[in-house]
Design an enzyme around this catalytic site. Sequence first.
Site, short mmCIF file in Angstrom:
data_model
loop_
_atom_site.label_atom_id
_atom_site.label_comp_id
_atom_site.label_asym_id
_atom_site.label_seq_id
_atom_site.Cartn_x
_atom_site.Cartn_y
_atom_site.Cartn_z
N GLU A 1 -7.78 1.15 -2.68
CA GLU A 1 -8.40 0.49 -1.51
C GLU A 1 -8.62 1.48 -0.36
O GLU A 1 -9.64 1.42 0.32
CB GLU A 1 -7.53 -0.69 -1.07
CG GLU A 1 -7.52 -1.81 -2.09
CD GLU A 1 -6.51 -2.91 -1.76
OE1 GLU A 1 -5.31 -2.61 -1.76
OE2 GLU A 1 -6.93 -4.04 -1.49
N GLY B 1 -3.28 -0.27 -3.11
CA GLY B 1 -3.68 0.18 -1.78
C GLY B 1 -4.26 1.58 -1.76
O GLY B 1 -5.01 1.93 -0.84
N GLU C 1 -2.26 -5.08 -8.90
CA GLU C 1 -1.44 -6.08 -8.18
C GLU C 1 -1.09 -7.28 -9.04
O GLU C 1 -0.05 -7.92 -8.84
CB GLU C 1 -2.18 -6.56 -6.92
CG GLU C 1 -2.28 -5.53 -5.80
CD GLU C 1 -3.47 -4.59 -5.94
OE1 GLU C 1 -4.12 -4.59 -7.01
OE2 GLU C 1 -3.73 -3.85 -4.98
N ALA D 1 0.57 0.13 -2.06
CA ALA D 1 1.47 -0.29 -0.98
C ALA D 1 2.90 -0.05 -1.44
O ALA D 1 3.18 -0.07 -2.65
CB ALA D 1 1.26 -1.77 -0.68
#
Length: 258
Positions: free
Chosen positions: A114, A111, A134, A66
């Site tokens: 993911e 992300g 993270e 992200a």
Amino acid sequence: MDYTTILFEVTDGICTITINRPDKLNALNKTVFDELDNAMDRVYADDSIKGVIITGQGTKAFVAGADISEFLSVPEEKGAQLADRGQQVFFKIEDCPKPVIAAVNGFALGGGCELAMACHLRIASNNARFGQPEVNLGLIPGYGGTQRLTALIGKGKAMELMLTGAMIGADQALNLGLVNEVTTPEELIEKTTSMLKVIMSKSPVAVAKAIKAVNAFNHTRGGFAEETRLFGEAFRSEDMKEGTAAFLEKRAANFPGK
Ligand code: COA
């Protein structure tokens, strides 16, 4: 919709979606999610599209997570909403009745890992690196990583990757079952295309139903909602503020533990 952060191309029934922010290692910001969402709507609606490849622009990254710089402009009470938005777009990929393969061409972190896991299959170049870092930011995965990584590689290894934030290479990812095949960077798209063509030569009805049935395995999606809630809590923490500031200032974090 004119895209500014992704490329969308259709050739011979294969739609290639390329995340296109190479100077930011293809980090996922709000615009990328909006465009990916729109792109998947087109995939669902266009009968000429029979299969999808998702990849990243450049040779360094698939997606490095992200967009951390964007976190600063999100009010702290909106963290859960941020996670939920990402989860909904990734469900659209996971639930797609047409086969979707991630061609992982470099860093697939946070992300990015993911996004790759939301695809039905993953082919990696031998320079790919995977991880859920993270925890270094005072956060947890928020786009389904806690659920899909656990399903793909088992609780013990998933826990290890999420708690240590460690990165693993393509061969280890293959051994763990995180990726389906490893190849050279030069052959990545060719290998991905040939696997997609095998699937596209089968019954589209059966392929769509197999995807739906596999997705139903152990999949009430209750854990995703819990992930959203806990991401929202972490997003309000002082650790998160310190972790993201440290990343952007290119220094080690000194977590207050609150
Ligand atoms: N969000 C926003 N920007 C990111 C980013 C992210 N997730 N990942 C990389 N970038 C940016 C860097 O800030 C840098 O921008 P700048 O040139 O304007 O300073 C640029 O992309 C290149 O990254 P850089 O860190 O200089 O490359 P590197 O080769 O030294 O390191 C990584 C590569 C992937 C190890 C490192 O970028 C990294 O740790 N990224 C964050 C990974 C992460 O924590 N993801 C989870 C997010 S929830």
